[in-house]
Each structure stands twice: as structure tokens, then as C-alpha cells.
Design an enzyme around this catalytic site. Structure first.
Site, PDB file in Angstrom:
ATOM      1  N   ASP A 185      49.624  52.220  20.520  1.00 38.10           N
ATOM      2  CA  ASP A 185      50.405  51.220  19.805  1.00 38.10           C
ATOM      3  C   ASP A 185      51.513  51.921  19.021  1.00 38.10           C
ATOM      4  O   ASP A 185      51.449  53.138  18.799  1.00 38.10           O
ATOM      5  CB  ASP A 185      49.527  50.454  18.797  1.00 38.10           C
ATOM      6  CG  ASP A 185      48.590  49.468  19.482  1.00 38.10           C
ATOM      7  OD1 ASP A 185      48.863  49.091  20.640  1.00 38.10           O
ATOM      8  OD2 ASP A 185      47.581  49.079  18.845  1.00 38.10           O
TER       9      ASP A 185
ATOM     10  N   GLU B 148      45.404  54.198  24.403  1.00 37.57           N
ATOM     11  CA  GLU B 148      44.627  53.791  23.214  1.00 37.57           C
ATOM     12  C   GLU B 148      43.780  52.554  23.463  1.00 37.57           C
ATOM     13  O   GLU B 148      42.588  52.544  23.181  1.00 37.57           O
ATOM     14  CB  GLU B 148      45.572  53.528  22.028  1.00 37.57           C
ATOM     15  CG  GLU B 148      44.811  53.083  20.778  1.00 37.57           C
ATOM     16  CD  GLU B 148      45.711  52.748  19.595  1.00 37.57           C
ATOM     17  OE1 GLU B 148      46.942  52.947  19.692  1.00 37.57           O
ATOM     18  OE2 GLU B 148      45.166  52.287  18.568  1.00 37.57           O
TER      19      GLU B 148
ATOM     20  N   TYR C 187      18.081  60.490   9.557  1.00 35.48           N
ATOM     21  CA  TYR C 187      16.742  59.911   9.349  1.00 35.48           C
ATOM     22  C   TYR C 187      15.665  60.980   9.189  1.00 35.48           C
ATOM     23  O   TYR C 187      14.720  60.793   8.426  1.00 35.48           O
ATOM     24  CB  TYR C 187      16.385  58.963  10.494  1.00 35.48           C
ATOM     25  CG  TYR C 187      17.057  57.622  10.347  1.00 35.48           C
ATOM     26  CD1 TYR C 187      16.795  56.819   9.229  1.00 35.48           C
ATOM     27  CD2 TYR C 187      17.972  57.169  11.282  1.00 35.48           C
ATOM     28  CE1 TYR C 187      17.431  55.607   9.072  1.00 35.48           C
ATOM     29  CE2 TYR C 187      18.610  55.948  11.138  1.00 35.48           C
ATOM     30  CZ  TYR C 187      18.335  55.170  10.029  1.00 35.48           C
ATOM     31  OH  TYR C 187      18.957  53.983   9.856  1.00 35.48           O
TER      32      TYR C 187
END
Lengths: 611, 360
Positions: B245, B193, B97
């Protein structure tokens, strides 16, 4: 009575007017919007032809008015007018005209167009067509109200009188008919007049639309197109039946005279040559020729290489006017044009002209617009059936920097194509004159013309890309480099670095870079000259000094200027090479102007003034 | 020299390099290692993956290169004048910004300014924390038998990561340098995770039972999370296992902890824990434990193929597992163990796996 005899009673001739009454689509009156367009187009074509014949700059006024359920079409011109006796037949008899029997380029050919409009008008509105025509300022104008007697194909005069008309000369026709007015697409009265204006840049056409909106297609040139002259048929591609007909009805007594006088491009020598090839006596009477002999003559026509038909039977638009026409109606970055030499199909001379406009405000992602013209008449309908379209589709446009998504077909890109075919006889696919037939000779010529302008486009685009590379570099230099230099000096709190040497490197310029070292009241000046381009640069470098310098290396030529001295070196520096010049002056006199380079373009020199 | 001063000197050095290139008439440029898969190589010195010798040249010869260099000098000025001289900082988003006022040097998207900060890290061999640049989010959460001290704006605070924290655990701050480890009772660090599995292990009391420090890495781990794990590994000498996973994207999470990420290979030595080991879910677990599965999507298969050509996965273990998974055409989530009962993962799978790995 036998059946055949019974049937024979019902057999009778059909008038051509009756035929067209039942088959109006053949003449281009198959839908309500189209009827209006066709009618305007036919009337405007007649006006343009008449003005051209008379050598008048056309000023054509078209008005469409809504009148209840009907439309009124008014077309008025400043042409030569029509003599009173001819008016009924010109407007109210089909297949009546001045052009059918001559070999000369004109818009109208058969004498059907406007009479078909009159026929359509009386069929749909039941009203007669009103015509005013005046042939000279001193003469009265003739006013007629006409219909066609379809059974006989003869005009019927409802009313006929002389009247006053403010125009010095000209013709006005007013028809009332069923129709529908559309705008905003090419297949509209507006679109078709716009196209007509492109190929008739000598005409001013004013259109008043039903809502009162006025559009003026201003003329782009004051010079009339070259007048087309009538010629004899060309022997190439003539058919046997035609030849036999010509032989039978000629008034020439000798075959060689017949050949020379009946055909274009046959002279005394080639007439002799033809006779000897066909084994015929040049002095024999042409009317007495046997079928076999006519056949031999025809094959002699095919063997002998005849010169092209004369161009003066055709009136091409010309490259300048095609350009002017395109410029007038589109905003373009680039225009390429070409006019092909005259060629022949079936004895008819023809010529193809092609224009290509590129860039500007044209749509980038849509298919290229094809403007088709035949004898200066825009072809609006049946684009897919036309030889012009087929020729465009078969060019491999990818080779010419336009995209062609499926590998063939109409290309995509910000381009417009204009193809004009001029001929003494345009081979239309139908009487409504919407599409040109796929005649092999014509296809070849269009193809060659398209490829010529396409090559010009490719050259233009490759030049553009070199330019845009240079523009890109300029952007860096003008905007970005100074900002980087400024920021660096802000961060480091040092003076802004000189970006000149870097600029010269990026632009491939000649860099002139001066350094001064002061010592013991003397200033040693060194000038580095570096050539960052790929070419040898030869030029003169000037230094204007107030006093004479010493230790000048290499030696320079000096010219006294009165208040100073012009030292100059003649230099030639190879690509990537550099050289150093040096001299010494009194420090008091070291105030110097910029070095001056003479003999190069300013944009390829950095660090010196260029003269 | 103070760190701030060193940072400032390095950034000014960059500017002065460009300055002298202008003076010498050399077209100004910066060369950077190219940040692609093809250009990362194994450093046997630190056991991590770092950038190789391939370099990309950013020079003002093209408009793009020139604009990037312009943005680089604007950014350097911001870091020197606003951040370092005034001891202030901005987030990555804020920098994007701030550039609003930079005219043609304005960033078009945050990814662009992020990338440029990474470039500056590479050129100066520093880290964005040194420039006082923060990420938007802080690091992830920790739960386990560990006592540490954090330097905060309100002074130094002692925190025990089981007793002094809520159910969610202790949140890792963005600058891990502000943490000091005080004492611990742990045998291992387990990076997890998914939040679901992290909460399951806490609920089942796995941290106490096995003396494990549980780190919830929240998907692709933030830099601070990776630094925290490395700090645990190096300073407390604890083994690190990674539990994710069983799909190609999760293997990449493991790779970024153990080998480093392609995007931040210049920081590998600070972020990477080379001794970290992959616990599961392994493709072979799908078979061994008969887990419920999902089908591999086309994208999954593509990702697996890409991993076979990724130098980080070029080991016999990974080759075997990835090929097995491509044969199975299946993937499994951590939560798949719940199908065997809520205690299955802590009572059976993890003890078995950890024993197999020689950790317990």
C-alpha cells in the site's frame, strides 16, 4: 394621625427567641439531618465544658431513638450537674450563660446552643424538653419539663419534681424533634462525634444509634486537658469604642492602675511608659479622659511592643494528645504535629495546633481530609468558607511531596490534616459556628503551622525513600541472587557460587573474605577485608585460633583464652579501599569459626559474625 | 561440531560467565546492544542495518535487572536441558506458559519472553531456530514458476509452486533451512503486502506472463518469509521488488525486508535482502495515476515524520516521496487500481513500473 405616628404604633421589640424562631438556619437547624447533628453537638459540648470545669473525666452517653415521625435525642453525662434553680434558664432561655463575659477558652460562648435545641424541639414536635440533673450523691435529682416562651425569651416550667436517679451526679437531657438520621459520611452524628473524640481524647463517648448499634469512642488518655483560666483583654488590637467603654465604667481611680488591672500583659513599667507616650498623667482618673486622649492612649498601645498574652487562658490539646487522637481514629504510618505560640487578634489571644497523618489505610487518590476544630469543637459544615480551608489551599503542597493537581487548592494524597484553633473568642463567620472567619493573624498562624508539619512529612518521606532503596536491594539479595546462583550451578553442574562478595558490593557493606591454602602440613590463611561503603569503617577483626599462629601480618594483638588464642586487628578502612591480613597455622588446627567483627552494625557486614 | 552442540556450548558459556562473575565478586551482568532507532547503523560489509556500539547493561544491581537475569538463566536451562538435550522444541507462546512454574522468574506477558529469546540470540549470535524455538504461525504463501524440495517429517517432497499447489500457493515452513530450490523459470520475485492483490495477480496470470515468483507477505513479514525471500535472491540471483500500500506503515514493511527491523537488527545478515527495491504504491503514483485516496490521519503524519529521522529512510528517493506525501496529505491502497478496471494493474501499472525500474 401622621403616618409616622401610625407606623410608630406597630414598632415593638423583638424577642431574641422569636428572632431565632424565624431564622433557625443561623443556629444550624436548617435541614432535618443537620438539626439532629447540631442538637447532639451542642449538648455534648456543654457536657465536655462542664466536666472540664469540674475536673471530671467525661463519660458521655448519646442515644438517638426513632419515635414515629420524630427522633428522640438523649445526652447524658457524669458532669457536676446544675443546681435546680438554674436548670430552667440554662436550657430554656436564649443568650443565658456563664461564659459570655469572661475571656477564657471554652466550647460554648454565647449561651445559645442547647436552648436553640430546645426551641427547635418544641417548634417541630411540640413537646417539652426533659432534663434530669443531680449535683451530689447525697442530694435528690431534679426533673424538669421545659419549653421556651418565645415572646418573652423566658423558660416555662411544665413540670418540676425531685426524683431518684442512679447516677452520683450528672445531667441528662432528652429532646424530641423532626430530623433525619444519616450515617456513613462525615456530616453525621457519628462523624461529628468521631471528630469530637479525636480532639477530646480524655473523653469516652458512647453512641447508640436508632437501629440499636452501639459505638464507643474510647478515651486515649486519663489526663484532663489543662484548665483554661480567665484573663483580662490584651491591649493589642483593641478598638477605640471598647477602650472608651472600659475607661468609662472602671472603678479604678488612677489611669496607671486601670491599665495594669484591666489588661493582660501590662505591668507597672509599661503602664508608665504608655501614659508618657500618650502624654497623659498616670495619676489622673480614667473616667475623666476625653475622646482625644483615649485616641492617644490607643495609638500608644499600638506603638509599644507588648508581651504576648498569657497562655493559661487557652487550653491547647497538645502534641501528644493530637497524636493519640489521630492514632485512635485512623490507621497511619506517620504523624507530625506542632503547636504554635500564642498570638493575638483584636485583643483576643489565640493559638493554632496542627496535626498531619500520612499513609496507612488512607485513600491515595482522593483529596486530603481536613479536620477543623475550634476550641475542641469539630466544625463539620461549610468547609469551603473556613479560614482553615483557605490556609490549606494556599500552601504549595507540591514542595512538600503531596500532589496538588491544579497548583493550588486542597492537596491530593494519603493524608489527613487536623487544625485546632483555640481562642478566648473564636471569630466564626456565623452563629451556627461552622466556619472560622478569614482573620489575617489567624491565617498566618495556620499557614505557619501547616508548613511546619509539611516539612516534617517531607523529611519523613525522603527518609522512607532511602529505606525503600535499601529494602529493594534486600529483596534482590534475599530472593533473587540465591536463585540465580542455584540455577547456574544446576546448568553447569558445579557447586553453588559464593554470593557473599557480590552481596557486599550491592549493599555497600564491609566484606570479610577468607581464603586458605594448604602446603606442607601448614595452612596459609588470607583474609581480604573490603569496604564497599562511602564511609570510613573502623572496627576490630577477631580470629579465634586453637594454636598460636606464625607469620602474622600485619602484627595482631593476641589474648590467651585458655583453650585458644584470640588474635585481633584494629582496622580502619577508607571508602572503596581494602586490606589483606594473613597468618599461617598447622593444617590440623585449621578448622576455624567465622571471623568476628566488633564495633559495626551486623547489617553492614558480610562474611563475618558481628559482636 | 554439530549445530546443537555449538548452541548448547554457547548457552552454557553464558551461564559460566555469570558464574565466574559471582566467583570474582563482580556484580553479575550481561551487556547487550541497545535496541533503539538511535543505535542502528549501516554495515557496508553486508549492505544491511545492524546495531551500533551503544550498550545497555543488565545487572543484578536493580530488582528489575536481577529479575531479568534470573529469567535468563531459567530460560537457558530450559533451552539446554529440555530442547537441545532431548531434541525437542516449543513455540514462543509455549515458553511463556512453561514459565508458569518458575515462581518469581515467571514471565508477565509473552512479549517479555519473546524479548528475552531475542536477547539470547544476540548474546550467542545464534537464531531462535537453533534453540528449537518456533513462532506460532508459519510463513506466508508463494506462487510462481519455482520447483523446490522440502524436508518434512514424512520425508522429502518435491513441490512445484504452480502445478502442485492450490489457489493459495505453497506455504513457507518456519525453518527455511529445510528447503532446497531445484529449478525455476523466474525473472523476478515480487513480495506483495495484501492478500487481495496477491489473488488478483494470480487470477490475472501475472506470474506466468511475467515469470514472477509472487510472495504474499501478509502484512509485516515473519522471519521465515524474509529468509525465504533472501534465499531466492541469493541462491537464484533473482531481483526482488516489494509491492505494498502507499502509506507509512507499508514503507516500514519494505524497510524490514530491504534494510532490517530495529527489533531484529542482530539478525539482519540472515534476514535482509539489501537489493530489494520498492515498487509501489509510491506517493508519486497517486498523482501520476490519479488514484482514489484516503486522508492521512494524525498517526500517519507522525509515522511519516518519524521515518524522516529513521536512518533507514535517509535516501534522496525516500525523502522526496515522504515529503510529497506529506504535501498531498493522502494515502492509497493497492486495491485503488481496481478503480481503473480489474486488468489495469497487470496490463498497465506493473509493466510500466517494472520497465521504469529496469526489471523487464
Amino acid at each position: 394621625m401622621e403616618i409616622a405616628e401610625e407606623l410608630a404604633k406597630q414598632q415593638k421589640a423583638i424577642s431574641v427567641a422569636e428572632f431565632f424562631e424565624k431564622n433557625r438556619q443561623i443556629l444550624g437547624f436548617d435541614s432535618a439531618p443537620r438539626a439532629l447533628i447540631t442538637c447532639v453537638k451542642e449538648a455534648v459540648d456543654n457536657s465536655l465544658d462542664a466536666c472540664e470545669d469540674a475536673g471530671i473525666l467525661p463519660d458521655i452517653f448519646v442515644q438517638i431513638k426513632r419515635n414515629g415521625d420524630y427522633y428522640q435525642v438523649i445526652v447524658e453525662d457524669n458532669g457536676p450537674g446544675i443546681v435546680p434553680e438554674e436548670i430552667p434558664r440554662v436550657f430554656a432561655k436564649l443568650l443565658y450563660g456563664s461564659r459570655f463575659h469572661t475571656l477564657r477558652q471554652s466550647r460554648g460562648q454565647q449561651g445559645i446552643g442547647i436552648s436553640a435545641g430546645v426551641l427547635y424541639s418544641q417548634l417541630t414536635s411540640g413537646k417539652p424538653t426533659k432534663v434530669i440533673s443531680k449535683i451530689a450523691p447525697g442530694r435528690p435529682a431534679r426533673y424538669c419539663e421545659l419549653t421556651i416562651n418565645t415572646a418573652k425569651n423566658e423558660p416555662e416550667i411544665i413540670k418540676e419534681e425531685d426524683m431518684d436517679w442512679e447516677r452520683p451526679r450528672g445531667t441528662r437531657v432528652e429532646l424530641e424533634m423532626e430530623g433525619s438520621y444519616v450515617r456513613s459520611r462525615r456530616q453525621s452524628v457519628f462523624g461529628s462525634l468521631k471528630s469530637a473524640a479525636i480532639v477530646n481524647p480524655h473523653a469516652r463517648i458512647t453512641l447508640v444509634e436508632p437501629e440499636g448499634n452501639v459505638e464507643v469512642f474510647e478515651r486515649a488518655t486519663e489526663s484532663l486537658p489543662k484548665k483554661a483560666y480567665a484573663i483580662q483583654p490584651h491591649p493589642a488590637g483593641i478598638e477605640l469604642g471598647e477602650l472608651i467603654k472600659l475607661l468609662r465604667y472602671t472603678d479604678k481611680k488612677k489611669l496607671r492602675v486601670f491599665l495594669k488591672e484591666t489588661f493582660s500583659s501590662i505591668g507597672t513599667i509599661s503602664a508608665q511608659e504608655l501614659c508618657s507616650r500618650a502624654g497623659l498623667d498616670p495619676e489622673a482618673s480614667p473616667t475623666g479622659l476625653e475622646h482625644e486622649e483615649a485616641k492617644r492612649l490607643l495609638s500608644a498601645f499600638k506603638q509599644l511592643k507588648m508581651k504576648s498574652p498569657p497562655v493559661d487562658c487557652l487550653s491547647p490539646i497538645g502534641e501528644d494528645l493530637i497524636k493519640a487522637g489521630l492514632e485512635k481514629e485512623f490507621r497511619l504510618d506517620f504523624i507530625a504535629t506542632t503547636v504554635r505560640p500564642v498570638s493575638v487578634y483584636s485583643g483576643n489571644p489565640f493559638l493554632v495546633e496542627v496535626g498531619l497523618g500520612f499513609g496507612g489505610e488512607l485513600e491515595k487518590e482522593s483529596r486530603v481530609e481536613i479536620l477543623r476544630f475550634a476550641n475542641r469543637v469539630p466544625l463539620v459544615y461549610q468547609q469551603g468558607a473556613c479560614a482553615v480551608t483557605h490556609a490549606v489551599e494556599s500552601v504549595s503542597w507540591k514542595n512538600y511531596s503531596l500532589s496538588q493537581p491544579t497548583g493550588s487548592g486542597i492537596p491530593v494524597g494519603p493524608a489527613v490534616l487536623l487544625v485546632h484553633i483555640a481562642s478566648t473568642n473564636i471569630p466564626f463567620t456565623s452563629e451556627s459556628k461552622d466556619a472560622v472567619a478569614d482573620v489575617p493573624e489567624i491565617l498566618v498562624e495556620i499557614d505557619l503551622g501547616l508548613k511546619e508539619v509539611a516539612r516534617k512529612l517531607r523529611r519523613y518521606l525522603s527518609r522512607q525513600s532511602v529505606l525503600s532503596e535499601r529494602r529493594e536491594k534486600e529483596e534482590i539479595i534475599r530472593k533473587i541472587l540465591p536463585k540465580i546462583a542455584k540455577k547456574l550451578s544446576d546448568i553447569l553442574d558445579r557447586e553453588e557460587p559464593d554470593i557473599g562478595p557480590v552481596v557486599a558490593k550491592i549493599m555497600g557493606n564491609l566484606l570479610v573474605f577468607r581464603r586458605k591454602v594448604a602446603q606442607n602440613g601448614l595452612t596459609k590463611v588470607q583474609i581480604e577485608v573490603e569496604n564497599h561503603s562511602d564511609l570510613v569503617r573502623s572496627f576490630k577483626l577477631h580470629e579465634v585460633l586453637r594454636q598460636e599462629a606464625v607469620a602474622v601480618s600485619p602484627a595482631a594483638k593476641v589474648i590467651s583464652l585458655g583453650d585458644g588464642y584470640d588474635y585481633h586487628w584494629k582496622l580502619s578502612i577508607g571508602p572503596g579501599e581494602s586490606t589483606t591480613l594473613s597468618y599461617t597455622v598447622q593444617t590440623d588446627d585449621a578448622a576455624l569459626g567465622e571471623p568476628v567483627v566488633e564495633g559495626l552494625d551486623a547489617e553492614i557486614v558480610t562474611g563475618a559474625r558481628v559482636i | 561440531m554439530e549445530k546443537t552442540e555449538i548452541t548448547q556450548k554457547k548457552l552454557e558459556g553464558l551461564a559460566s560467565d555469570l558464574y565466574s562473575q559471582f566467583e570474582k565478586g563482580i556484580v553479575p551482568h550481561i551487556s547487550l546492544p541497545s535496541r533503539t532507532k538511535a543505535n542502528i547503523e549501516y554495515s557496508s560489509k553486508d549492505d544491511v542495518w545492524i546495531y551500533g556500539d551503544q550498550e545497555t547493561l543488565r545487572s543484578v544491581k536493580t530488582v528489575r535487572g536481577a529479575k531479568t537475569l534470573l529469567k535468563t538463566v531459567y530460560l537457558s536451562e530450559l533451552l539446554i536441558k529440555e530442547h537441545l538435550r532431548n531434541n525437542r522444541g516449543s513455540t514462543l507462546r509455549e515458553i511463556y506458559y512453561i514459565s508458569e512454574n518458575w515462581d518469581i522468574a515467571k514471565f508477565h506477558e509473552q512479549a517479555e519472553s519473546d524479548r528475552l529469546i531475542e536477547d539470547l540470540e544476540i548474546v550467542t549470535a545464534l537464531q531462535r531456530e537453533d534453540f528449537h524455538v518456533r513462532p506460532e504461525e508459519d510463513g506466508a504463501a508463494v506462487f510462481g514458476p519455482l520447483k523446490l524440495q522440502e524436508k518434512t517429517r514424512r520425508g522429502e517432497k518435491d513441490i512445484h509452486c504452480q502445478e502442485d499447489v492450490g489457489e493459495a500457493g505453497y506455504q513457507i515452513p518456519f525453518n527455511v533451512d529445510n528447503i532446497k530450490f531445484q529449478s525455476h523459470d523466474a525473472k523476478m520475485v515480487m513480495a506483495i503486502e495484501t492478500g487481495g492483490m496477491y489473488a488478483r495477480l494470480i487470477e490475472n496470470g501475472f506470474d506466468e506472463e511475467q515469470n514472477a515468483i509472487l510472495v504474499h507477505i501478509k502484512g509485516q513479514p515473519a522471519r521465515s518469509t524474509r529468509r525465504f525471500i533472501k534465499k531466492l535472491n541469493v541462491e537464484l540471483n533473482l531481483p526482488v521488488v516489494v509491492f505494498t500500500d502507499g502509506d507509512p506503515w507499508s514503507y516500514r514493511i519494505f524497510a524490514s525486508i530491504a534494510y532490517g527491523a530495529i527489533k531484529s537488527a542482530h539478525l539482519s545478515e540472515h534476514l535482509v535482502t539489501p537489493s530489494a527495491r520498492f515498487l509501489g504504491v509510491q506517493p508519486s503514483d497517486i498523482v501520476d495515476y490519479n488514484l482514489s485516496t484516503d486522508k492521512l490521519t494524525d498517526k500517519d503524519v507522525q509515522a511519516l515524520r518519524a521515518e524522516l529521522t529513521d536512518p533507514r529512510f535517509n535516501t534522496p528517493y525516500w525523502e522526496k516521496q515522504i515529503k510529497l506525501q506529506m504535501d498531498l496529505k493522502k494515502k492509497a491502497e493497492q486495491q485503488a487500481f481496481a478503480g481503473k478496471g480489474l486488468d489495469f494493474v497487470t496490463k498497465k501499472y506493473l509493466p510500466e513500473r517494472l520497465t521504469e525500474m529496469g526489471i523487464i
